[in-house]
Design a protein around this motif. Structure first.
Motif, PDB file in Angstrom:
ATOM      1  N   LEU A 174       8.614  -3.969  11.834  1.00  0.00           N
ATOM      2  CA  LEU A 174       7.707  -3.341  13.152  1.00  0.00           C
ATOM      3  C   LEU A 174       7.214  -1.906  12.080  1.00  0.00           C
ATOM      4  N   TYR A 175       8.219  -0.964  12.021  1.00  0.00           N
ATOM      5  CA  TYR A 175       8.586  -0.331  11.169  1.00  0.00           C
ATOM      6  C   TYR A 175       7.752   0.473   9.860  1.00  0.00           C
ATOM      7  N   LEU A 176       7.665  -1.345   9.004  1.00  0.00           N
ATOM      8  CA  LEU A 176       7.059  -1.359   8.210  1.00  0.00           C
ATOM      9  C   LEU A 176       5.401  -1.378   8.220  1.00  0.00           C
ATOM     10  N   ALA A 177       5.641  -2.326   8.826  1.00  0.00           N
ATOM     11  CA  ALA A 177       4.203  -2.588   9.567  1.00  0.00           C
ATOM     12  C   ALA A 177       2.953  -1.736  10.119  1.00  0.00           C
ATOM     13  N   LYS A 178       3.485  -0.598  10.718  1.00  0.00           N
ATOM     14  CA  LYS A 178       2.980   0.336  11.723  1.00  0.00           C
ATOM     15  C   LYS A 178       2.732   1.562  10.617  1.00  0.00           C
ATOM     16  N   ALA A 179       3.939   1.592   9.012  1.00  0.00           N
ATOM     17  CA  ALA A 179       4.137   2.840   8.438  1.00  0.00           C
ATOM     18  C   ALA A 179       1.839   2.126   7.413  1.00  0.00           C
ATOM     19  N   ILE A 180       2.939   1.276   6.633  1.00  0.00           N
ATOM     20  CA  ILE A 180       1.093   0.507   6.135  1.00  0.00           C
ATOM     21  C   ILE A 180       0.045   0.539   6.373  1.00  0.00           C
ATOM     22  N   TYR A 181      -0.082   0.490   8.328  1.00  0.00           N
ATOM     23  CA  TYR A 181      -1.194   0.732   8.852  1.00  0.00           C
ATOM     24  C   TYR A 181      -1.486   1.819   8.950  1.00  0.00           C
ATOM     25  N   PHE A 182      -0.926   3.305   8.789  1.00  0.00           N
ATOM     26  CA  PHE A 182      -1.199   4.172   8.934  1.00  0.00           C
ATOM     27  C   PHE A 182      -1.271   4.998   7.423  1.00  0.00           C
ATOM     28  N   ILE A 183      -0.828   4.383   6.874  1.00  0.00           N
ATOM     29  CA  ILE A 183      -0.949   4.902   5.189  1.00  0.00           C
ATOM     30  C   ILE A 183      -2.706   4.614   4.410  1.00  0.00           C
ATOM     31  N   GLU A 184      -2.482   3.001   5.367  1.00  0.00           N
ATOM     32  CA  GLU A 184      -3.933   2.639   3.744  1.00  0.00           C
ATOM     33  C   GLU A 184      -4.886   2.881   5.193  1.00  0.00           C
ATOM     34  N   GLN A 185      -5.375   3.384   6.482  1.00  0.00           N
ATOM     35  CA  GLN A 185      -5.574   3.863   6.731  1.00  0.00           C
ATOM     36  C   GLN A 185      -6.168   5.409   6.611  1.00  0.00           C
ATOM     37  N   ASN A 186      -5.242   6.206   5.926  1.00  0.00           N
ATOM     38  CA  ASN A 186      -5.281   7.635   5.079  1.00  0.00           C
ATOM     39  C   ASN A 186      -5.885   7.315   4.671  1.00  0.00           C
ATOM     40  N   LEU A 187      -5.717   6.105   3.543  1.00  0.00           N
ATOM     41  CA  LEU A 187      -6.284   6.710   2.022  1.00  0.00           C
ATOM     42  C   LEU A 187      -7.480   6.394   2.059  1.00  0.00           C
ATOM     43  N   ARG A 188      -7.885   5.565   2.563  1.00  0.00           N
ATOM     44  CA  ARG A 188      -9.296   4.771   3.308  1.00  0.00           C
ATOM     45  C   ARG A 188     -10.148   6.013   3.980  1.00  0.00           C
ATOM     46  N   GLU A 189      -9.619   6.416   4.205  1.00  0.00           N
ATOM     47  CA  GLU A 189      -9.949   8.010   4.801  1.00  0.00           C
ATOM     48  C   GLU A 189     -10.801   9.382   3.570  1.00  0.00           C
ATOM     49  N   ASN A 190      -9.453   8.889   2.758  1.00  0.00           N
ATOM     50  CA  ASN A 190     -10.005   9.626   1.345  1.00  0.00           C
ATOM     51  C   ASN A 190     -10.218   8.603  -0.335  1.00  0.00           C
ATOM     52  N   GLY A 191     -11.457   7.140   0.635  1.00  0.00           N
ATOM     53  CA  GLY A 191     -11.602   7.734  -0.552  1.00  0.00           C
ATOM     54  C   GLY A 191     -11.180   6.612  -1.179  1.00  0.00           C
ATOM     55  N   TYR A 192      -9.880   5.973  -1.111  1.00  0.00           N
ATOM     56  CA  TYR A 192      -8.942   5.278  -2.109  1.00  0.00           C
ATOM     57  C   TYR A 192      -8.644   3.512  -1.415  1.00  0.00           C
ATOM     58  N   HIS A 193      -8.697   2.809  -2.283  1.00  0.00           N
ATOM     59  CA  HIS A 193      -8.511   1.403  -1.447  1.00  0.00           C
ATOM     60  C   HIS A 193      -7.257   1.311  -2.468  1.00  0.00           C
ATOM     61  N   SER A 194      -6.549   0.036  -1.181  1.00  0.00           N
ATOM     62  CA  SER A 194      -4.688   0.276  -1.735  1.00  0.00           C
ATOM     63  C   SER A 194      -4.962  -1.297  -1.529  1.00  0.00           C
ATOM     64  N   VAL A 195      -3.568  -2.111  -2.872  1.00  0.00           N
ATOM     65  CA  VAL A 195      -3.050  -3.117  -2.905  1.00  0.00           C
ATOM     66  C   VAL A 195      -2.105  -3.377  -2.398  1.00  0.00           C
ATOM     67  N   LEU A 196      -1.820  -3.798  -1.664  1.00  0.00           N
ATOM     68  CA  LEU A 196      -0.063  -4.579  -0.888  1.00  0.00           C
ATOM     69  C   LEU A 196       0.908  -5.145  -1.762  1.00  0.00           C
ATOM     70  N   GLY A 197       1.705  -4.831  -1.861  1.00  0.00           N
ATOM     71  CA  GLY A 197       2.329  -5.487  -2.770  1.00  0.00           C
ATOM     72  C   GLY A 197       3.900  -6.043  -1.621  1.00  0.00           C
ATOM     73  N   CYS A 198       4.095  -7.394  -0.606  1.00  0.00           N
ATOM     74  CA  CYS A 198       5.335  -7.452  -0.246  1.00  0.00           C
ATOM     75  C   CYS A 198       6.909  -7.885  -1.166  1.00  0.00           C
TER      76      CYS A 198
END
Length: 340
Positions: A75-99
């Motif tokens: 839960l904690y990690l999933a929420k962190a991914i959401y917040f970071i990805e959302q903020n990166l997108r707002e700043n014009g960056y894409h993201s690639v996730l690796g588990c």
């Protein structure tokens, strides 16, 4: 030597930051002539040929950030991914996730895969990426010689590594102390990880007891080794502890799922919360609302940390000098599982 040289090596030899070397390579006017000469002399001396991808200069930038986490179902990690990805997108960056899983080999493999994709930086979510054995952290140092590394809730002193974390030690110490001051005599501490963050929380609990002249008892510090989804397993774990004759009238935990398991233990055994047993969780997740009464939990300011991490990241990629460490204070959100 020239093939092996990185901007990390140049910054070390010149005694300046990686951001300053980047500015020199990028022809930025915002560098003192004396500093520029010092950097250029070293570049000339070692025949350094800059790699456009590895500079992190915004030149040939892929506008892509790598994100690593151990387990996206947490839960904690999933929420962190959401917040970071959302903020990166707002700043014009894409993201690639690796588990990566929790094994060192998986972490190295995933990190190398991201670097081979020429990401501009890598975000590592969770303190499990920094290990207790210093040699095991060489993979992070190696990556930081190529791109900025952003750590969420981990502390690691290394050039081009930026840490954003919560003071887990003080947050747990304060919650334990408040429980003691409310009249609780014996506090069971439940945790599930020996990561950097996990050990900080444990130390916070221990220090609260020692400050109140209460001796530490091994049987009151219990590590649950099961899955973070096995709430029934936590309930059985607490029941097994009581069957060994261990007495407690308070429980402080390192994660909300452990606290919910403890709440289920209390309900099954007709123990009244909070009059007979007080319970505190950690992370202030949605689980805190999934019990009766609702769970008091430490809010480790996850959203604030993620916003700050992205701010530091964007600043670093723009060649601004950014703080290498930002520490947030946790806060106990009081609900029905405590009476203080």
């Amino acid at each position: 030597m020239s093939n092996q040289m990185t901007i990390y090596d140049i910054s070390k030899k010149a005694g300046v930051s990686i951001a300053t070397v980047s500015r020199v390579l990028n022809g930025s006017a915002n560098v003192k002539p004396k500093t520029r000469k010092k950097v250029m002399d070293i570049i000339e001396q070692y025949g350094y040929k800059p790699n456009a991808f590895a500079r992190g200069l915004g030149l040939n930038s892929m506008k892509t950030i790598g994100i690593l986490c151990a387990d996206a179902s947490d839960l904690y990690l999933a929420k962190a991914i959401y917040f970071i990805e959302q903020n990166l997108r707002e700043n014009g960056y894409h993201s690639v996730l690796g588990c990566t899983g929790y094994e060192l080999s998986g972490k190295k493999e995933s990190l190398n895969l991201l670097l081979s994709q020429h990401v501009d930086a890598v975000v590592m979510i969770g303190s499990n990426f920094i290990l207790n054995n210093p040699e095991d952290n060489q993979y992070v140092r190696d990556a930081a010689s190529q791109v900025p590394i952003m750590l969420l809730n981990a502390d690691f002193d290394c050039n081009n590594v930026y840490c954003t974390l919560c003071d887990d030690y003080k947050a747990t110490q304060d919650a334990t102390e408040q429980m003691l001051l409310s009249g609780v005599k014996n506090i069971l501490y439940l945790y599930n990880s020996n990561s950097y963050s996990g050990l900080k929380k444990l130390a916070g609990y221990q220090n609260a007891l020692l400050t109140h002249d209460i001796s530490l008892k091994k049987e009151l510090m219990q590590c649950f080794k099961g899955s973070h989804e096995d709430i029934d397993g936590v309930k059985s774990f607490v029941e097994a502890i009581t069957k060994k004759g261990v007495k407690f009238d308070g429980i402080v935990t390192s994660d909300d799922f452990l606290a919910i398991g403890a709440m289920n233990y209390a309900r099954t055994n007709h123990i009244k919360v909070p009059s007979e047993l007080q319970i505190v969780g950690y992370n202030n997740s949605i689980l805190a609302h999934c019990s009766e009464p609702e769970l008091s939990s430490i809010d480790n300011r996850l959203e604030d940390m993620c916003i700050q991490l992205v701010k530091t990241l964007i600043g670093t990629l723009s060649q601004n000098e950014m703080p290498q460490k930002t520490i947030f204070s946790g806060e106990l959100i009081k609900r029905g599982s405590t009476s203080f």
